[in-house]
Motif scaffolding. Structure first.
Motif, PDB file in Angstrom:
ATOM      1  N   UNK A  90      30.050  33.700  44.733  1.00 39.50           N
ATOM      2  CA  UNK A  90      28.835  32.870  44.818  1.00 39.50           C
ATOM      3  C   UNK A  90      28.465  32.265  43.469  1.00 39.50           C
ATOM      4  N   UNK A  91      29.478  31.801  42.757  1.00 34.41           N
ATOM      5  CA  UNK A  91      29.251  31.112  41.489  1.00 34.41           C
ATOM      6  C   UNK A  91      28.654  31.993  40.403  1.00 34.41           C
ATOM      7  N   UNK A  92      28.861  33.318  40.508  1.00 28.97           N
ATOM      8  CA  UNK A  92      28.343  34.254  39.513  1.00 28.97           C
ATOM      9  C   UNK A  92      27.065  34.953  39.953  1.00 28.97           C
ATOM     10  N   UNK A  93      26.462  34.494  41.049  1.00 32.95           N
ATOM     11  CA  UNK A  93      25.233  35.116  41.548  1.00 32.95           C
ATOM     12  C   UNK A  93      25.494  36.401  42.311  1.00 32.95           C
ATOM     13  N   UNK A  94      26.730  36.608  42.737  1.00 30.47           N
ATOM     14  CA  UNK A  94      27.064  37.802  43.492  1.00 30.47           C
ATOM     15  C   UNK A  94      26.529  37.746  44.902  1.00 30.47           C
ATOM     16  N   UNK A  95      26.521  38.894  45.555  1.00 28.72           N
ATOM     17  CA  UNK A  95      26.146  38.979  46.959  1.00 28.72           C
ATOM     18  C   UNK A  95      25.075  40.040  47.122  1.00 28.72           C
ATOM     19  N   UNK A  96      23.978  39.683  47.749  1.00 27.08           N
ATOM     20  CA  UNK A  96      22.891  40.612  48.036  1.00 27.08           C
ATOM     21  C   UNK A  96      23.295  41.465  49.239  1.00 27.08           C
ATOM     22  N   UNK A  98      29.614  35.109  51.637  1.00 28.79           N
ATOM     23  CA  UNK A  98      29.896  34.885  50.230  1.00 28.79           C
ATOM     24  C   UNK A  98      30.949  33.814  50.071  1.00 28.79           C
ATOM     25  N   UNK A  99      30.902  33.138  48.964  1.00 33.49           N
ATOM     26  CA  UNK A  99      31.873  32.086  48.681  1.00 33.49           C
ATOM     27  C   UNK A  99      32.509  32.366  47.331  1.00 33.49           C
ATOM     28  N   UNK A 100      33.806  32.274  47.295  1.00 34.27           N
ATOM     29  CA  UNK A 100      34.517  32.392  46.029  1.00 34.27           C
ATOM     30  C   UNK A 100      34.586  30.996  45.413  1.00 34.27           C
ATOM     31  N   UNK A 101      33.975  30.858  44.266  1.00 32.29           N
ATOM     32  CA  UNK A 101      33.900  29.578  43.564  1.00 32.29           C
ATOM     33  C   UNK A 101      34.894  29.619  42.405  1.00 32.29           C
ATOM     34  N   UNK A 102      35.751  28.604  42.338  1.00 29.89           N
ATOM     35  CA  UNK A 102      36.766  28.573  41.282  1.00 29.89           C
ATOM     36  C   UNK A 102      36.389  27.570  40.199  1.00 29.89           C
ATOM     37  N   UNK A 103      36.899  27.817  39.002  1.00 30.52           N
ATOM     38  CA  UNK A 103      36.652  26.922  37.874  1.00 30.52           C
ATOM     39  C   UNK A 103      37.365  25.587  38.108  1.00 30.52           C
ATOM     40  N   UNK A 104      36.960  24.535  37.384  1.00 35.46           N
ATOM     41  CA  UNK A 104      37.603  23.233  37.551  1.00 35.46           C
ATOM     42  C   UNK A 104      39.122  23.344  37.373  1.00 35.46           C
ATOM     43  N   UNK A 105      39.851  22.760  38.303  1.00 35.02           N
ATOM     44  CA  UNK A 105      41.307  22.818  38.274  1.00 35.02           C
ATOM     45  C   UNK A 105      41.871  24.121  38.801  1.00 35.02           C
ATOM     46  N   UNK A 106      40.991  25.032  39.207  1.00 37.65           N
ATOM     47  CA  UNK A 106      41.405  26.367  39.609  1.00 37.65           C
ATOM     48  C   UNK A 106      42.173  26.463  40.902  1.00 37.65           C
ATOM     49  N   UNK A 134      31.291  39.943  41.429  1.00 34.57           N
ATOM     50  CA  UNK A 134      32.741  40.002  41.311  1.00 34.57           C
ATOM     51  C   UNK A 134      33.255  38.707  40.696  1.00 34.57           C
ATOM     52  N   UNK A 135      34.245  38.861  39.825  1.00 32.96           N
ATOM     53  CA  UNK A 135      34.932  37.702  39.254  1.00 32.96           C
ATOM     54  C   UNK A 135      36.325  38.129  38.832  1.00 32.96           C
ATOM     55  N   UNK A 136      37.178  37.153  38.688  1.00 28.38           N
ATOM     56  CA  UNK A 136      38.564  37.438  38.327  1.00 28.38           C
ATOM     57  C   UNK A 136      39.137  36.256  37.542  1.00 28.38           C
ATOM     58  N   UNK A 192      45.850  23.525  38.987  1.00 30.99           N
ATOM     59  CA  UNK A 192      46.402  23.357  37.644  1.00 30.99           C
ATOM     60  C   UNK A 192      47.131  24.620  37.196  1.00 30.99           C
ATOM     61  N   UNK A 193      48.431  24.490  37.039  1.00 28.89           N
ATOM     62  CA  UNK A 193      49.248  25.612  36.565  1.00 28.89           C
ATOM     63  C   UNK A 193      49.206  25.661  35.034  1.00 28.89           C
ATOM     64  N   UNK A 194      49.563  26.821  34.488  1.00 31.58           N
ATOM     65  CA  UNK A 194      49.727  26.948  33.048  1.00 31.58           C
ATOM     66  C   UNK A 194      48.453  27.202  32.263  1.00 31.58           C
ATOM     67  N   UNK A 195      47.332  27.483  32.932  1.00 33.93           N
ATOM     68  CA  UNK A 195      46.112  27.824  32.210  1.00 33.93           C
ATOM     69  C   UNK A 195      45.378  28.911  32.977  1.00 33.93           C
ATOM     70  N   UNK A 196      44.493  29.607  32.297  1.00 32.67           N
ATOM     71  CA  UNK A 196      43.731  30.671  32.927  1.00 32.67           C
ATOM     72  C   UNK A 196      42.510  30.084  33.626  1.00 32.67           C
ATOM     73  N   UNK A 197      42.313  30.511  34.867  1.00 29.20           N
ATOM     74  CA  UNK A 197      41.182  30.064  35.685  1.00 29.20           C
ATOM     75  C   UNK A 197      40.287  31.262  35.990  1.00 29.20           C
ATOM     76  N   UNK A 198      39.111  30.966  36.510  1.00 28.82           N
ATOM     77  CA  UNK A 198      38.145  31.996  36.874  1.00 28.82           C
ATOM     78  C   UNK A 198      37.653  31.719  38.280  1.00 28.82           C
TER      79      UNK A 198
END
Length: 189
Positions: free
Chosen positions: A48-54, A27-35, A66-68, A38-44
């Protein structure tokens, strides 16, 4: 998990999470642009880019999602030695779900203190018990959700999975800024 730069703090935050996910599979944890910087903003981040893990094993065909949401913030000089780093990551929401092969949700661990839901406290959904229920819990870690997946029949991909999850969760708990006690849900009116 402080770091000397925002990037180093994010790497220190994500590395144990990636090790925990690897207990279930690739599985790969994919972060949002600037994640990663970039400090001072909320990231995600999302698995697997929202596809999850089989999953494999007795839970073959089931999916773990999973996401955070997180923020990169300066460290509190009262709490951290400056040598540990000037930056750290703080979690601001999470979502972990276990879905059957036909995409039905069996359980979900949520914490979303902002948004449209009245359930701003950490909670568990047990969809087969009470589909609309919000069972109050302490905040849950990704590691506890991975363990639930294994207990639901997901085949561990690492024979040392218990040790890996304990180490990963231990690092997280060492640097967390929240306690074990869940906040009380709002009273009925």
């Amino acid at each position: 998990m402080p770091g000397a730069s925002p990037y180093q703090a994010v790497e220190a935050f994500l590395t144990p999470l990636e090790r925990a996910v690897a207990c279930l599979g690739v599985g790969k944890i994919v972060v949002s642009p600037g994640g990663r910087a970039t400090a001072g903003k909320t990231h995600l981040w999302s698995l697997n880019g929202g596809d999850g893990l089989l999953l494999r094993g007795d839970a073959a065909g089931c999916r773990f999602l999973a996401s955070m949401h997180y923020r990169i913030v300066p460290t509190d000089p009262e709490r951290y030695d400056i040598e540990q780093g000037r930056w750290r990551v703080t979690t601001s929401a999470y979502l972990y779900e276990f879905r059957t092969p036909d995409n039905a949700k069996l359980w979900a661990m949520h914490w979303h203190p902002t948004g449209r839901s009245h359930a701003t406290f950490p909670h568990l959904h047990l969809y087969t018990v009470r589909p609309d229920g919000h069972f109050v819990t302490p905040r849950q870690t990704l590691e506890s959700a991975v363990q639930w997946c294994i207990e639901m029949g997901g085949e561990p991909q690492n024979p040392r999975w218990r040790t890996v999850l304990a180490e990963s969760e231990g690092i997280h708990q060492l640097y967390r800024s929240w306690s074990e006690d869940p906040p009380s849900p709002p009273a009925d009116r």
